[in-house]
Write an enzyme that holds these catalytic residues in place. Structure first.
Site: not given
Ligand code: NAP
Length: 272
Positions: A47, A105
């Site tokens: 992010y 992730h």
């Protein structure tokens, strides 16, 4: 804020998703959320906002033990040496000694998961993360981790909302006391006009978003991490504790078509 007790650890049921929250405006959202009482924050290396999250946390002066902070190892950092180095960078950016939860992730089939997990357990032994887990792992892969490799993981973070089912993963989570973190719990807004959610909302004097979140957190092992840039939505999303869904409403949401997958990049695994 209610929490779920998983493996003896309290996890606030509503966390703040931070995907696409960046810069000064992102920091303002974090600041608002923390002042409202959000104590569970979800970020990721991918992010590119760990620094911003770290700044916001530092300025909020919250006792570290009152915070549940998750970050995720990028899919390009799963090889052990890269993983360890990238985690040092994440901790520096976040300005913390440890995270509460470190996740893979996305799975990759060209890197041995055993090696990745070993590196993560090293970080756990060093106190750099309190728990480790996975994200976007379908049932077969979670079984491989838990049953074949015997790895004591804490969590699987997956897309889960009123129009996408994860019932097999949930059964497995209950059997093995794993946390299921529901990401995109509002399907990025796509379920908010659903007539059933709107109608049930009218009955309780709540919005469809509140009904969708309440339905998730009423389930065993489940917490949710909605993202919002709006102060009123942030408030709305934690204001779900003054009512309870009646059984018929809960099961009516269960019965909604569950095939709306929003997050499905080209590198995604074969879903359940
Ligand atoms: P989401 O939380 O389902 O939806 C966010 C959208 O819903 C935004 O457009 C927001 O708009 C709107 N919204 C939020 N609260 C609302 C409310 N009360 N009423 C009306 N609209 C509302 O989607 P998401 O950001 O994809 O998922 C949440 C978090 O999950 C992410 O931020 C990230 O932390 C995590 N995630 C993880 C993965 C993974 O691979 N592990 C993948 C995707 C997401 P406003 O800003 O206008 O409120």
């Amino acid at each position: 804020m209610n929490s779920k007790n998983i493996q003896g650890i309290e996890v606030p049921e509503i966390g703040l998703g931070t995907f696409k929250l960046i810069g000064a405006s992102g920091e303002q959202v974090l600041k608002s959320a923390l002042s409202m009482g959000y104590r569970h924050i979800d970020t990721a290396q991918d992010y590119q906002n760990e620094k911003m999250v770290g700044q916001a946390l530092k300025h909020a002066h919250i006792d570290r033990e009152d915070l549940f902070l998750t970050t995720k190892i990028d899919r390009f950092n799963l090889e052990p040496a890269r993983l360890l180095a990238s985690m040092e960078e994440s901790l520096l950016s976040l300005q913390v000694e440890y995270v509460d939860l470190l996740l893979i992730h996305w799975p990759r089939n060209d890197i041995q998961i055993k090696k990745t997990l070993e590196a993560m357990f090293t970080l756990k032994e060093q106190g750099r993360t309190l728990n480790i887990g996975v994200s976007n792992f379908p049932l077969a892969l979670v079984k491989e981790v838990v049953q074949d490799l015997g790895a004591q993981i804490f969590c699987n973070q997956v897309e889960y909302h009123a129009m996408l089912g994860q019932f097999d993963l949930l059964d497995f989570a209950v059997e093995n006391d794993l946390l299921i973190t529901a990401y995109s719990p509002l399907a990025q807004g796509h379920i908010l006009k659903n007539p059933l959610l709107v109608e049930i909302g009218e009955k309780y004097g709540k919005t469809s978003a509140q009904i969708a979140l309440r339905w998730l957190v009423e389930q065993e092992q489940v917490v949710a991490i909605p993202k919002s840039t709006s102060v009123s939505h942030l408030q709305e999303n934690i204001n779900i504790y003054d009512f309870e869904l009646q059984d018929d409403d809960f099961y009516a949401i269960d019965e909604l078509e569950k095939s709306l997958r929003i997050v499905n990049p080209p590198f995604a695994p074969k879903w359940d």
